[in-house]
Motif scaffolding. Structure first.
Motif, PDB file in Angstrom:
ATOM      1  N   ASN A  28       0.345  10.490 -10.836  1.00 46.73           N
ATOM      2  CA  ASN A  28      -0.352  11.261 -11.857  1.00 46.73           C
ATOM      3  C   ASN A  28      -1.554  11.959 -11.237  1.00 46.73           C
ATOM      4  OD1 ASN A  28      -2.889  11.183 -13.764  1.00 46.73           O
ATOM      5  ND2 ASN A  28      -1.117  11.383 -15.132  1.00 46.73           N
ATOM      6  N   ASN A  29      -2.207  11.266 -10.293  1.00 48.99           N
ATOM      7  CA  ASN A  29      -3.364  11.839  -9.633  1.00 48.99           C
ATOM      8  C   ASN A  29      -3.548  11.190  -8.275  1.00 48.99           C
ATOM      9  OD1 ASN A  29      -5.644   9.591  -9.794  1.00 48.99           O
ATOM     10  ND2 ASN A  29      -4.582   9.583 -11.765  1.00 48.99           N
ATOM     11  N   GLN A  85       0.848  -1.171   0.000  1.00 49.11           N
ATOM     12  CA  GLN A  85       0.000   0.000   0.000  1.00 49.11           C
ATOM     13  C   GLN A  85       0.886   1.224   0.000  1.00 49.11           C
ATOM     14  OE1 GLN A  85      -2.744  -1.804   3.241  1.00 49.11           O
ATOM     15  NE2 GLN A  85      -4.034  -0.945   1.681  1.00 49.11           N
ATOM     16  N   ASN A 138       0.319   2.414 -16.468  1.00 48.20           N
ATOM     17  CA  ASN A 138       0.039   1.840 -15.155  1.00 48.20           C
ATOM     18  C   ASN A 138      -1.162   2.554 -14.571  1.00 48.20           C
ATOM     19  OD1 ASN A 138      -0.014   0.796 -12.615  1.00 48.20           O
ATOM     20  ND2 ASN A 138       2.032   1.435 -12.034  1.00 48.20           N
ATOM     21  N   SER A 139      -2.345   2.032 -14.815  1.00 46.21           N
ATOM     22  CA  SER A 139      -3.544   2.781 -14.461  1.00 46.21           C
ATOM     23  C   SER A 139      -4.229   2.252 -13.212  1.00 46.21           C
ATOM     24  CB  SER A 139      -4.526   2.741 -15.634  1.00 46.21           C
ATOM     25  OG  SER A 139      -4.784   1.394 -15.988  1.00 46.21           O
ATOM     26  N   LYS A 140      -3.590   1.334 -12.487  1.00 44.48           N
ATOM     27  CA  LYS A 140      -4.208   0.834 -11.262  1.00 44.48           C
ATOM     28  C   LYS A 140      -4.155   1.922 -10.203  1.00 44.48           C
ATOM     29  CE  LYS A 140      -0.084  -0.969  -9.001  1.00 44.48           C
ATOM     30  NZ  LYS A 140       0.600  -2.161  -8.443  1.00 44.48           N
ATOM     31  N   LEU A 141      -5.025   1.794  -9.200  1.00 40.64           N
ATOM     32  CA  LEU A 141      -4.988   2.664  -8.045  1.00 40.64           C
ATOM     33  C   LEU A 141      -4.366   1.917  -6.881  1.00 40.64           C
ATOM     34  CD1 LEU A 141      -8.450   4.489  -8.071  1.00 40.64           C
ATOM     35  CD2 LEU A 141      -6.230   5.324  -8.856  1.00 40.64           C
ATOM     36  N   GLY A 194      -0.727   6.782 -13.535  1.00 41.46           N
ATOM     37  CA  GLY A 194      -0.981   7.268 -14.875  1.00 41.46           C
ATOM     38  C   GLY A 194      -0.206   6.495 -15.921  1.00 41.46           C
ATOM     39  N   GLN A 197      -6.772  10.395  -5.447  1.00 47.71           N
ATOM     40  CA  GLN A 197      -8.225  10.370  -5.307  1.00 47.71           C
ATOM     41  C   GLN A 197      -8.594  10.008  -3.866  1.00 47.71           C
ATOM     42  OE1 GLN A 197     -10.125   8.055  -8.467  1.00 47.71           O
ATOM     43  NE2 GLN A 197      -8.260   8.192  -9.721  1.00 47.71           N
ATOM     44  N   PHE A 215      -4.223   1.999  -2.848  1.00 45.90           N
ATOM     45  CA  PHE A 215      -4.964   2.558  -1.723  1.00 45.90           C
ATOM     46  C   PHE A 215      -4.162   2.499  -0.432  1.00 45.90           C
ATOM     47  CE2 PHE A 215      -9.335   3.134  -3.240  1.00 45.90           C
ATOM     48  CZ  PHE A 215      -9.292   2.475  -4.447  1.00 45.90           C
ATOM     49  N   GLY A 216      -4.476   3.437   0.468  1.00 45.85           N
ATOM     50  CA  GLY A 216      -3.987   3.365   1.827  1.00 45.85           C
ATOM     51  C   GLY A 216      -4.890   2.480   2.667  1.00 45.85           C
TER      52      GLY A 216
END
Lengths: 115, 112
Positions: free
Chosen positions: B30-31, B2, B97-100, B94, B33, B102-103
């Protein structure tokens, strides 16, 4: 407009068994990602499907496999279940082109308990 | 693994107060959320901030991003009992590699 739907919502399996979880993405979305969320933890990325192919994979063993169908729906299969596979399995959908900067839409999840 | 680490792990406030939650991350993004989750159900997207943005607002939500410190904060103003939930920050690298990532999340309790 239906959101992301997952089935089943709850299921109980025993060690060594196999399980299949299903996901229908939000209408118009073409990409499905699967996440595993253990109790008290954040979701962890399993893999992502686009155009019926696995596009990206997280750090999960080969016991975890998936499939995407021409209608964009997806299945997650887990073989040889272990106690540690007990978790909430979340499906998320999006447009591929929006993934780099866009939000994910999540389903309510399938809660798997392995005894 | 994580990437994001939220702080505090748990927060309890009175209805009407503001709630501030922090998130730190380790690698370039890249971002970033923020998502909300009610009682082990699905996650709901709250707000997204891109790496070239410093602050963003959405209704009672305000998110800031400091890429030099690799940290973000989420402010919920005038909290309501319905805001009681777990909140997660998630980072996106971004490109291909478009996975997120999470913490572990913050548990927010808003007392009526």
């Amino acid at each position: 407009d239906a959101g992301v739907t997952q089935s089943p919502t709850h299921l109980i399996k025993t060690r060594g068994q196999q399980v299949t979880l299903r996901c229908s993405p939000k209408s118009g979305h073409d990409t499905v990602s699967w996440y595993q969320q253990a109790l008290g933890q954040g979701p962890q990325f399993i893999f992502q499907y686009y155009e019926e192919e696995e596009r990206q994979r997280g750090n999960f063993p080969d016991r975890f496999s998936g499939h995407q169908f021409p209608n964009y729906s997806s299945e997650l299969n887990v073989n040889a279940l272990l106690l540690g596979d007990s978790a909430l399995y979340l499906c998320a959908s999006s447009f591929l082109t929006a993934l780099n900067t866009g939000e994910l839409f999540f389903g309510e999840g399938s809660r798997l308990t392995v005894l | 693994s994580q990437q994001g680490e939220e702080d505090p792990q748990a927060l309890s406030i009175q209805e009407g107060e503001n709630a501030t939650m922090n998130c730190s991350y380790k690698t370039s993004i890249n971002n970033l959320q923020w998502y909300r989750q009610n009682s082990g159900r699905g996650l709901v997207h709250l707000i997204l901030i891109r790496s070239n943005e410093r602050e963003k607002h959405s209704g009672r939500l305000r998110v800031t991003l400091d890429t030099s410190k690799k940290s973000s904060s989420l402010l919920i103003t005038a909290s309501r009992a319905a805001d009681t939930a777990s909140y997660f920050c998630a980072t996106g690298a971004g490109g291909a590699n478009s996975k997120l990532t999470f913490g572990k999340g913050i548990t927010l309790s808003v007392r009526p």
